[in-house]
Design a protein around this motif. Sequence first.
Motif, PDB file in Angstrom:
ATOM      1  N   GLY A 145      47.467  54.548  81.785  1.00 29.34           N
ATOM      2  CA  GLY A 145      46.718  55.782  81.655  1.00 29.34           C
ATOM      3  C   GLY A 145      45.899  56.068  82.899  1.00 29.34           C
ATOM      4  N   SER A 146      45.062  57.111  82.817  1.00 35.58           N
ATOM      5  CA  SER A 146      44.290  57.532  83.979  1.00 35.58           C
ATOM      6  C   SER A 146      43.054  58.306  83.529  1.00 35.58           C
ATOM      7  CB  SER A 146      45.164  58.411  84.869  1.00 35.58           C
ATOM      8  OG  SER A 146      44.500  58.724  86.077  1.00 35.58           O
ATOM      9  N   ASN A 147      41.994  58.225  84.334  1.00 36.80           N
ATOM     10  CA  ASN A 147      40.806  59.070  84.152  1.00 36.80           C
ATOM     11  C   ASN A 147      40.023  58.807  82.870  1.00 36.80           C
ATOM     12  OD1 ASN A 147      41.342  60.612  86.599  1.00 36.80           O
ATOM     13  ND2 ASN A 147      42.988  61.602  85.451  1.00 36.80           N
ATOM     14  N   PHE A 148      40.015  57.554  82.395  1.00 37.50           N
ATOM     15  CA  PHE A 148      39.137  57.180  81.289  1.00 37.50           C
ATOM     16  C   PHE A 148      38.834  55.687  81.403  1.00 37.50           C
ATOM     17  CE2 PHE A 148      43.306  56.234  79.566  1.00 37.50           C
ATOM     18  CZ  PHE A 148      43.116  55.123  78.757  1.00 37.50           C
ATOM     19  N   ASP A 149      37.859  55.213  80.636  1.00 36.72           N
ATOM     20  CA  ASP A 149      37.425  53.812  80.713  1.00 36.72           C
ATOM     21  C   ASP A 149      38.381  52.921  79.920  1.00 36.72           C
ATOM     22  OD1 ASP A 149      36.101  51.417  80.998  1.00 36.72           O
ATOM     23  OD2 ASP A 149      34.481  51.939  79.610  1.00 36.72           O
ATOM     24  N   ALA A 150      39.554  52.686  80.494  1.00 34.67           N
ATOM     25  CA  ALA A 150      40.541  51.835  79.824  1.00 34.67           C
ATOM     26  C   ALA A 150      40.043  50.404  79.704  1.00 34.67           C
ATOM     27  CB  ALA A 150      41.858  51.868  80.592  1.00 34.67           C
ATOM     28  N   VAL A 151      39.352  49.913  80.729  1.00 30.15           N
ATOM     29  CA  VAL A 151      38.843  48.534  80.694  1.00 30.15           C
ATOM     30  C   VAL A 151      37.915  48.350  79.499  1.00 30.15           C
ATOM     31  CG1 VAL A 151      37.390  46.853  81.892  1.00 30.15           C
ATOM     32  CG2 VAL A 151      39.127  48.141  83.164  1.00 30.15           C
ATOM     33  N   GLY A 152      37.001  49.290  79.299  1.00 29.21           N
ATOM     34  CA  GLY A 152      36.082  49.207  78.176  1.00 29.21           C
ATOM     35  C   GLY A 152      36.786  49.281  76.840  1.00 29.21           C
ATOM     36  N   ARG A 153      37.737  50.185  76.733  1.00 28.82           N
ATOM     37  CA  ARG A 153      38.450  50.348  75.466  1.00 28.82           C
ATOM     38  C   ARG A 153      39.319  49.131  75.143  1.00 28.82           C
ATOM     39  NH1 ARG A 153      40.063  56.427  73.962  1.00 28.82           N
ATOM     40  NH2 ARG A 153      38.062  57.416  74.384  1.00 28.82           N
ATOM     41  N   ILE A 154      39.924  48.535  76.169  1.00 28.69           N
ATOM     42  CA  ILE A 154      40.711  47.313  75.943  1.00 28.69           C
ATOM     43  C   ILE A 154      39.779  46.183  75.544  1.00 28.69           C
ATOM     44  CG2 ILE A 154      42.171  45.563  77.047  1.00 28.69           C
ATOM     45  CD1 ILE A 154      43.198  47.924  78.861  1.00 28.69           C
ATOM     46  N   GLY A 155      38.669  46.027  76.293  1.00 32.70           N
ATOM     47  CA  GLY A 155      37.713  44.958  76.017  1.00 32.70           C
ATOM     48  C   GLY A 155      37.066  45.050  74.646  1.00 32.70           C
ATOM     49  N   ASP A 156      36.939  46.270  74.120  1.00 36.30           N
ATOM     50  CA  ASP A 156      36.396  46.442  72.775  1.00 36.30           C
ATOM     51  C   ASP A 156      37.372  45.991  71.699  1.00 36.30           C
ATOM     52  OD1 ASP A 156      34.055  47.511  73.788  1.00 36.30           O
ATOM     53  OD2 ASP A 156      34.634  49.614  73.413  1.00 36.30           O
ATOM     54  N   THR A 157      38.642  45.823  72.078  1.00 44.67           N
ATOM     55  CA  THR A 157      39.695  45.546  71.099  1.00 44.67           C
ATOM     56  C   THR A 157      40.195  44.107  71.164  1.00 44.67           C
ATOM     57  OG1 THR A 157      40.389  47.850  71.335  1.00 44.67           O
ATOM     58  CG2 THR A 157      41.925  46.358  70.257  1.00 44.67           C
ATOM     59  N   VAL A 158      40.371  43.583  72.374  1.00 42.10           N
ATOM     60  CA  VAL A 158      40.904  42.225  72.552  1.00 42.10           C
ATOM     61  C   VAL A 158      40.061  41.482  73.579  1.00 42.10           C
ATOM     62  CG1 VAL A 158      43.285  42.842  71.942  1.00 42.10           C
ATOM     63  CG2 VAL A 158      42.556  42.956  74.333  1.00 42.10           C
ATOM     64  N   ASP A 159      40.124  40.152  73.514  1.00 37.55           N
ATOM     65  CA  ASP A 159      39.391  39.328  74.469  1.00 37.55           C
ATOM     66  C   ASP A 159      40.172  39.119  75.756  1.00 37.55           C
ATOM     67  OD1 ASP A 159      37.225  38.988  72.734  1.00 37.55           O
ATOM     68  OD2 ASP A 159      38.232  37.309  71.720  1.00 37.55           O
ATOM     69  N   GLU A 160      41.496  39.080  75.644  1.00 35.49           N
ATOM     70  CA  GLU A 160      42.337  38.813  76.808  1.00 35.49           C
ATOM     71  C   GLU A 160      43.525  39.762  76.821  1.00 35.49           C
ATOM     72  OE1 GLU A 160      43.592  34.775  76.913  1.00 35.49           O
ATOM     73  OE2 GLU A 160      41.563  33.968  76.992  1.00 35.49           O
ATOM     74  N   LEU A 161      43.984  40.019  78.030  1.00 37.38           N
ATOM     75  CA  LEU A 161      45.189  40.814  78.236  1.00 37.38           C
ATOM     76  C   LEU A 161      46.143  39.970  79.062  1.00 37.38           C
ATOM     77  CD1 LEU A 161      46.421  43.701  77.838  1.00 37.38           C
ATOM     78  CD2 LEU A 161      45.450  44.275  80.078  1.00 37.38           C
ATOM     79  N   ASP A 162      47.423  39.918  78.664  1.00 31.47           N
ATOM     80  CA  ASP A 162      48.386  39.053  79.340  1.00 31.47           C
ATOM     81  C   ASP A 162      49.194  39.764  80.420  1.00 31.47           C
ATOM     82  OD1 ASP A 162      47.809  36.668  77.820  1.00 31.47           O
ATOM     83  OD2 ASP A 162      48.830  37.629  76.140  1.00 31.47           O
ATOM     84  N   ALA A 163      49.401  41.067  80.285  1.00 36.71           N
ATOM     85  CA  ALA A 163      50.230  41.781  81.262  1.00 36.71           C
ATOM     86  C   ALA A 163      50.095  43.283  81.057  1.00 36.71           C
ATOM     87  CB  ALA A 163      51.700  41.378  81.121  1.00 36.71           C
ATOM     88  N   VAL A 164      50.468  44.017  82.102  1.00 34.40           N
ATOM     89  CA  VAL A 164      50.643  45.460  82.021  1.00 34.40           C
ATOM     90  C   VAL A 164      52.110  45.731  82.332  1.00 34.40           C
ATOM     91  CG1 VAL A 164      50.043  47.710  83.006  1.00 34.40           C
ATOM     92  CG2 VAL A 164      48.270  45.942  82.754  1.00 34.40           C
ATOM     93  N   VAL A 165      52.761  46.538  81.506  1.00 33.72           N
ATOM     94  CA  VAL A 165      54.146  46.938  81.737  1.00 33.72           C
ATOM     95  C   VAL A 165      54.166  48.457  81.870  1.00 33.72           C
ATOM     96  CG1 VAL A 165      56.506  46.960  80.853  1.00 33.72           C
ATOM     97  CG2 VAL A 165      55.053  44.963  80.457  1.00 33.72           C
ATOM     98  N   LEU A 166      54.786  48.938  82.937  1.00 31.13           N
ATOM     99  CA  LEU A 166      54.815  50.369  83.214  1.00 31.13           C
ATOM    100  C   LEU A 166      56.160  50.981  82.855  1.00 31.13           C
ATOM    101  CD1 LEU A 166      53.185  50.285  86.778  1.00 31.13           C
ATOM    102  CD2 LEU A 166      52.038  50.710  84.575  1.00 31.13           C
TER     103      LEU A 166
END
Length: 195
Positions: A32-53
């Motif tokens: 995505g773009s132009n929003f606080d993705a880091v915050g929204r991910i962090g509010d949901t999970v503790d860890e992220l393993d990968a990004v797939v485009l």
Amino acid sequence: MTTVRNVARGVQSFTSNAFLVDGNRTVLVDAGSNFDAVGRIGDTVDELDAVVLTHTHPDHVGNAELIVDAFDVDVWGFDAEHDLVDHGIADGDDVLIGDDRYDVLHTPGHKNDHVCLYSSAGGTLFAGDLVFANGGFGRTDLEEGDHVALIESIEYLLSVVSDTLSTMYVGHGPTVDADPKYHIELALHAARMSA
């Protein structure tokens, strides 16, 4: 059990959907773009393993660098030469997303590096900007757009997905959870009619 959340839900700025898939391997499909993705991910999970485009248009990758920095993850995509992509994936490869393995389907037409991600076992498709709900399909008037290739890619997608496909997550707009194969067929018809 795999859970899929659109962390871009409700965002009013120009962005793609960004699907956080939680399971054995927690993966973000498109940044995505132009929003606080880091915050929204962090509010949901503790860890992220990968990004797939699904592809590298700015609305799908604008948040990628911030996510990579925050979660120390690698990015997977078709264009291994792209600055954001750490690991290239090719047609016929498979990637673990959540609890399921997804086949990588190279589907150019909207953009040369576009892929769809399909899990037959999970009955799930990440369609990116190839097709949308109600017969919508990706625009081909941008750089690397090719309407003939887009039609061929939709035909390819239809040849691969089975009638057990139950959910289609798209790059823009609502998720399709009622007869998604029919929506792909509508998109093929619409794309052919506008050729």
